[in-house]
Scaffold this motif. Structure first.
Motif, PDB file in Angstrom:
ATOM      1  N   HIS A   1     -39.395  45.891  -0.285  1.00  0.00           N
ATOM      2  CA  HIS A   1     -39.387  44.646   0.491  1.00  0.00           C
ATOM      3  C   HIS A   1     -40.616  44.633   1.402  1.00  0.00           C
TER       4      HIS A   1
ATOM      5  N   ASP B   1     -40.833  43.682   4.731  1.00  0.00           N
ATOM      6  CA  ASP B   1     -40.644  43.653   6.174  1.00  0.00           C
ATOM      7  C   ASP B   1     -41.310  44.879   6.812  1.00  0.00           C
TER       8      ASP B   1
ATOM      9  N   TRP C   1     -39.601  47.192   9.609  1.00  0.00           N
ATOM     10  CA  TRP C   1     -38.512  48.092   9.192  1.00  0.00           C
ATOM     11  C   TRP C   1     -38.984  49.112   8.165  1.00  0.00           C
TER      12      TRP C   1
ATOM     13  N   SER D   1     -31.581  48.671   2.334  1.00  0.00           N
ATOM     14  CA  SER D   1     -32.314  47.424   2.097  1.00  0.00           C
ATOM     15  C   SER D   1     -32.259  47.062   0.615  1.00  0.00           C
TER      16      SER D   1
ATOM     17  N   GLY E   1     -34.984  42.404   1.540  1.00  0.00           N
ATOM     18  CA  GLY E   1     -35.338  42.900   2.873  1.00  0.00           C
ATOM     19  C   GLY E   1     -34.245  43.751   3.474  1.00  0.00           C
TER      20      GLY E   1
ATOM     21  N   GLN F   1     -30.832  47.712  10.197  1.00  0.00           N
ATOM     22  CA  GLN F   1     -31.728  47.737  11.356  1.00  0.00           C
ATOM     23  C   GLN F   1     -31.056  48.450  12.531  1.00  0.00           C
TER      24      GLN F   1
END
Lengths: 79, 351
Positions: free
Chosen positions: B261, B263, B266, B320, B324, B330
């Motif tokens: 992903h 992001d 993260w 994930s 994402g 998280q």
């Protein structure tokens, strides 16, 4: 040779049973003080190799003997 | 530039390991996932029914091979030495959270290199996070952090995990109906059993001989300006990069990378957990497998922690996906960082 090294009262670092990189950090702490001769005890091949490599990089000659199966005594002497 | 004997060995091992990782993808493993300790241990957790994420259930013979490869070579070279007792429960906890961090990023340090060599720039962001995590771990090491000494143990202690792996392999071969197999998704993509097992055995043996470690390279460079272990890391990267370039499999960019992903935050933080946690453990997930094969039961417990971390990641929705990270993932990443700091502080004795 071995006997003279044994009888001399050298500072001994006992790094047996400690994972990498702790044996090298312990050695570095002592060599950073400028000590010219010391003994390091380790009981793992990786620790033996790592301390030997660090010592050689830092200008020390290394003599190592296997004191019992898997246990090593390293004598570091600054050249 | 001259290479030491150790570096030459790591260089050659890196080329072989890189090539094996590349070939495993050709033989069926998911893209940019010739090897991934985190993904594969997670797949094993699914394969034995510890989680219900149907896309990631397969008992990966690579992992069994790694452990047994190390075990056999350690026996042969008389380096098999059952030891343990260095904060086993804390190692379990660290292993558990390292797995959660890895599954927020979607890969262990090994797969991070493989992803990078495939042009996945998300892995570059992760590499910065990984290095930052190692750097924090080194701060604690320099202040006297230690999980304590290990002690000699009876042989059977060290043999237990390799024996469990032999049992698991036997079930895989003779009574596979006991296990879960993904019919779609990454878990359904795999090289033939024999090839995967052979690959694991070879990589396990080579890693045992060379002390290859994805953490060790960056850690020793920060700690002692010693670049030796980094040779293996770089060698694997360059080998796979060349093979990808030669076969048109190099696709630089952030978007649409296989099993990844975009992001950045993260990816960074997930691998920070891995870098920090593994520095406290004294080695990356691959190295933990190898040490467990050598009879180190602290590493064996760490591997069990990884396995449970993988199971819980999917049971609790922490891992994930290509879409994402999840909010739970998280939160778990932040919790992981807090737990690692607590463990690090509590075990640091100023000398």
């Amino acid at each position: 040779m071995q006997e003279t090294l044994e009888t001399r009262n050298l500072k001994e670092i006992d790094a047996r049973g400690l994972p990498c990189p702790q044996p090298v950090i312990m050695t570095k702490r002592v060599t950073d003080t400028g000590l010219k001769e010391l003994v390091v005890l380790v009981n793992h091949r990786a620790a033996l190799e790592n301390v030997t490599r660090y010592a050689a990089h830092s200008g020390y000659a290394v003599e190592s003997i296997e004191t019992s199966p898997g246990e090593y005594r390293l004598v570091l002497t600054h050249e | 530039m001259t290479f030491s004997k150790e570096q030459k060995r790591l260089l050659v091992a890196g080329v072989i390991i890189g090539a094996i990782s590349f070939v495993l993808v050709l033989l069926g493993n998911p893209k940019n996932m010739g090897f991934c300790i985190a993904c594969f241990v997670r797949d094993i957790a699914g394969g034995v029914g510890l989680h219900r994420a149907e896309a990631v259930q397969y008992v990966r013979p690579e992992v069994i091979g790694l452990l047994l490869g190390s075990f056999v070579v350690a026996l042969w070279k008389k380096e098999f030495s059952p030891r343990g007792g260095s904060s086993p429960m804390l190692r379990f906890v660290i292993g558990f959270f390292v797995m959660i961090g890895a599954l927020v990023f979607l890969g262990c340090p090994f797969r991070m290199i493989i992803r990078l060599a495939g042009g996945d720039l998300n892995a570059l962001v992760a590499l910065f996070g990984f290095s930052a995590g190692i750097w924090v771990g080194v701060l604690f090491l320099n202040r006297g952090f230690s999980l304590g000494r290990n002690f000699n143990l009876p042989s059977l202690e060290g043999i237990a995990l390799p024996a469990i792996n032999i049992v698991l392999l036997s079930i895989m071969v003779f009574i596979p109906t006991m296990l879960f197999f993904s019919v779609s998704g990454p878990g359904s993509q795999h090289a033939p059993l024999v090839a995967s097992l052979a690959a694991g055995l070879i990589v396990g043996a080579l890693s045992q001989r060379t002390r290859l470690c994805m953490i060790g390279g960056i850690r020793d460079a920060i700690l002692f300006k010693d670049w030796t272990l980094l040779t293996g890391f770089v060698s694997i990267f360059v080998t796979i990069l060349i093979l990808n370039l030669a076969t048109g499999s190099f696709h630089p960019g952030f978007a649409d990378q296989p099993i990844a992903h975009t992001d950045g935050l993260w990816n960074f933080l997930g691998m920070s957990v891995v870098g920090f946690g593994c520095t406290l453990l004294g080695g990356c997930p691959l190295r933990q497998m190898i040490l467990a094969g050598e009879g180190n039961t602290d590493s064996a417990i760490t591997v069990v922690g990884l396995l449970m971390g993988g199971a819980f990641s999917h049971n609790f929705g922490l891992a994930s996906s290509a879409a994402g990270p999840t909010v739970r993932g998280q939160v778990a990443t932040i919790v992981a960082l807090v737990v690692l700091v607590i463990i690090a502080v509590a075990n640091t004795k100023q000398e």
